[in-house]
Design an enzyme around this catalytic site. Structure first.
Site, short mmCIF file in Angstrom:
data_model
loop_
_atom_site.label_atom_id
_atom_site.label_comp_id
_atom_site.label_asym_id
_atom_site.label_seq_id
_atom_site.Cartn_x
_atom_site.Cartn_y
_atom_site.Cartn_z
N GLU A 1 0.82 -1.22 0.00
CA GLU A 1 0.00 0.00 0.00
C GLU A 1 0.86 1.27 0.00
O GLU A 1 0.58 2.24 0.69
CB GLU A 1 -0.95 0.00 1.20
N ASP B 1 -8.71 -8.91 3.59
CA ASP B 1 -8.40 -7.83 4.53
C ASP B 1 -9.45 -7.75 5.63
O ASP B 1 -10.32 -6.88 5.59
CB ASP B 1 -8.31 -6.49 3.80
N GLU C 1 -13.03 -2.29 11.75
CA GLU C 1 -12.88 -1.55 10.50
C GLU C 1 -13.96 -1.93 9.48
O GLU C 1 -14.49 -1.07 8.79
CB GLU C 1 -11.49 -1.82 9.91
#
Length: 701
Positions: free
Chosen positions: A293, A367, A395
């Protein structure tokens, strides 16, 4: 005023304030007065004194203080601490070498009329003291007590994604609890309470800073700040670790490169590591996110992950530390399958990592989704110890507004069978090192902790911190048992209420999956902030940050074909796993759309067509939040009023957002299926265009 008098004053003040609201700060260490008078009397009879050996280590002294503080609350009277056992009816702390207990194990037993808490080391005795307090908190008998346990995993860490400016990446409970501008001179009392909570559940390591790391933590200025925190953690048996920026030799070292094979770079890291250990003698080691990332890494110089990790292991030298190198890597590739990328980069490196290196792998291949198949690297790298990384901060799980108990998710991964060495080769056995005879083992949880008074935003989020720590110590514990423990220690001990709350907790994760990503859907949440539904997302900075990349909806059907006729990600697993998941007719419904593109009208093994099953799950999931509200309402007389009202308010938000998810996904996927809803389901009252506008609001800057 003596320490004993001060403790007595504190408990009297506590009793005087019984009518005040429970703000959640004490977590599961509330130590409230045992209400059953006969049980309290039995405890008092066996807790007349606490014996701590003269000259005890700081950790053993901590164990004595924790016992004294806990018993003060539970028994309503002060228990004196003395240097040696005098007579019977006391609690004796001791350290005695015992190979069966390992370095951190404990035994709590009745010997010679006393309760003896024994550890092979002072850490073991500390964990034994907390185990005894937990035993009393949940109302167990102290007569002939016999508790023996040792951790199944050596390194049990919390990873904080906290930034130097006080923000928390993917944090939903306020700002960071670490006040870097005040350190090292100001030591917030909260740091000690944080250490107490972690030690009570067996967590023995903390990474304070974000994996998207700042190089400032490696400067002399910040090492003093980290050292101040290490001083707070040390008496609780907790070591500190650091996330490091790979490009630090260039950013703060003045070098022209960060190439791991460059001699100057290697010398720089060795010198920096030596500097760290001079300031923090028991420093635990490094956590690294590299070439992921946008983060820099060894691949910037044509090197691989083993080159980078081994260079840091070399820098550790004779120091007692480890390198945890994260396997969360993927490149922007619209034609590939992100599912496969970590495997493709790391599996060929098996056996090439140094002895001090552990590869840290997320529970699933994408993820931290609400449900994922276990990561294919588990079982595929027998020569390399793997750290299991799970996410406690929600998240992708509704942030701090949705009640989602995560022990079932963690257990689902741990109990998954890799078949790496035949049946029974579970992820748990890979992680704890038993299946491949690794000398070191680790597990990491991404913390859900912030500056909110109750630590986790959602009060029930505390259960995820608690259950993670307990599972890190002993992964054979059940989700239900841990939910019951936490409820009794934190909310209520009224039997019917405990049963109701335990049932609500253990079912909450499956309910969340049903109204957000049923049947193996994944990664269809809002862009960037990951909040709310956005299955129609088709453009982003990267193709694998869109929703359409994953769900592949078209006029024919839905789902990502990962079989041999598709991306063949399924081929990364053992043949037995491929057989389980490879045929859509036999694939468990929970993973169906992870591995198969299924026609809308195909009849599933549930007896319904894909479309009808999908719609039904969305509706029953949203309806189940009403059931959660009803269950929570039932326990109102037995739970602190303000805490109950807080959770009830969040459940109202959760119900509204469950309907939001349901309507958005059903209406969007219906544009492809062209199928009517089953006649038993009431169509949404809002059009899809209106729901899209609502989602857009949450994406505004």
């Amino acid at each position: 005023m003596s320490f004993r008098s001060l403790l007595l004053l504190l408990v009297l003040c506590t009793f005087a304030q019984r009518g005040l609201a429970d703000d959640g700060y004490r977590l599961w260490l509330k130590y409230e007065l045992v209400r059953d008078a006969s049980q309290r009397k039995a405890y008092q009879k066996q807790a007349k004194f606490i014996a701590v050996p003269t000259g005890a280590s700081p950790i053993l002294q901590t164990a004595g203080r924790e016992l004294q503080q806990g018993l003060l609350g539970l028994l309503g009277q002060s228990v004196p601490v003395m240097g040696e056992s005098k007579g019977k009816g006391g609690i004796v702390l001791s350290v005695a070498a015992n190979p069966e207990l390992g370095e951190e194990g404990y035994r709590v037993s009745t010997q010679g009329g006393n309760v003896v808490v024994t550890g092979a080391t002072d850490k073991g005795a500390l964990y034994g003291a907390f185990a005894l307090l937990r035993h009393l908190q949940i109302g167990q008998s102290i007569a002939n007590v016999n508790l023996t346990s040792k951790p199944r995993i050596e390194y049990r860490l919390l990873n904080h994604w906290d930034n130097p400016n006080g923000t928390v990446e993917r944090g939903y409970a306020g700002s960071s609890i670490w006040k870097w501008q005040e350190l090292p001179d100001v030591i917030d009392p909260r740091y000690r309470d944080y250490a107490r909570a972690n030690a009570s559940i067996g967590i023995n390591g903390v990474v304070f800073n974000n994996v998207n790391a700042s190089a400032r933590f490696l400067t002399a200025e910040y090492l003093q700040k980290v050292a101040a925190l290490a001083n707070v953690m040390r008496p609780y048996g907790i070591r500190v670790y650091m996330s490091v920026l790979w490009a630090a030799p260039k950013v703060i070292g003045g070098l022209q490169t960060s190439d791991p094979l460059d001699p100057q770079v290697r010398r720089w890291w060795t010198a920096k590591t030596d500097e760290i250990y001079k300031v923090i003698p028991d420093f635990g080691g490094f956590l690294v996110k590299a070439n992921s990332e946008g983060e820099p890494g060894p691949q910037d110089y044509g090197r691989n992950h083993a080159d980078g990790a081994n260079m840091l292991a070399e820098a550790l030298g004779q120091h007692d530390g480890i390198v945890m190198w994260r396997a969360f890597v993927y490149k922007a590739n619209s034609n590939g399958d992100r599912f496969k990328e970590a495997f493709q980069e790391f599996q060929p490196l098996d056996g090439k990592f140094a002895k001090k290196v552990l590869v840290q792998v997320k529970n699933g291949p994408i993820d931290f989704q609400a449900r994922e198949p276990f990561h294919p690297l588990f079982g595929a790298m027998p020569k390399t110890p793997l750290v299991l990384e799970v996410q406690l901060t929600q998240e992708y799980l509704g942030f701090a507004t949705h009640l989602v108990y995560l022990a079932p998710l963690i257990k689902e991964c741990l109990e998954a069978d890799t078949y790496a060495k035949g049946p029974g080769s579970t992820v748990a056995k890979v992680v704890d090192g038993t299946i491949d005879n690794h000398a070191i083992s680790g597990i990491a949880g991404v913390a859900n902790i912030g500056s909110d008074r109750n630590w986790t935003g959602h009060p029930v989020g505390q259960a995820n911190w608690y259950s993670y720590g307990r599972l890190a110590w002993d992964h054979t514990l059940t989700s239900q048992a841990l939910a019951e423990e936490w409820t009794k220690m934190t909310l209520t001990q009224e039997p019917k209420a405990v049963s109701t709350i335990t049932d609500l907790l253990t079912k909450s994760r499956d309910i969340y999956v049903r109204y957000t990503t049923p049947l193996g859907l994944h990664h269809i949440m809002g862009q960037s902030i990951h909040y709310g539904p956005e299955p129609w997302l088709e453009k982003s900075a990267r193709p694998d940050w869109t929703s359409i990349y994953y769900h592949k909806a078209d006029a024919v059907g839905l789902g990502f074909n990962r079989t041999a006729t598709g991306s063949n990600a399924l081929g990364l697993y053992a043949p037995q796993v491929q057989k389980q998941w490879g045929d859509p007719a036999t694939c468990p419904p929970d993973y169906l759309l992870w591995f198969h593109h299924v026609p809308w009208t195909q009849t599933l093994n549930t007896g319904q067509t894909l479309w009808n099953e999908l719609a039904t799950r969305y509706y029953t999931g949203a309806d189940s939040v009403q059931w959660m509200q009803q269950q929570w309402a039932q326990v109102q007389p037995n739970v602190d009023a303000e805490l109950h009202a807080d959770v009830a308010s969040r459940l109202r938000i959760q119900q509204r957002e469950a309907i939001w998810w349901r309507d958005a996904c059903v209406l969007y996927f219906q544009t492809y299926s062209k199928q009517p809803l089953p006649p038993t389901l009431t169509p949404p009252t809002r059009p899809l265009a209106e729901i899209k506008q609502l989602v857009d609001i949450y994406q505004l800057r």
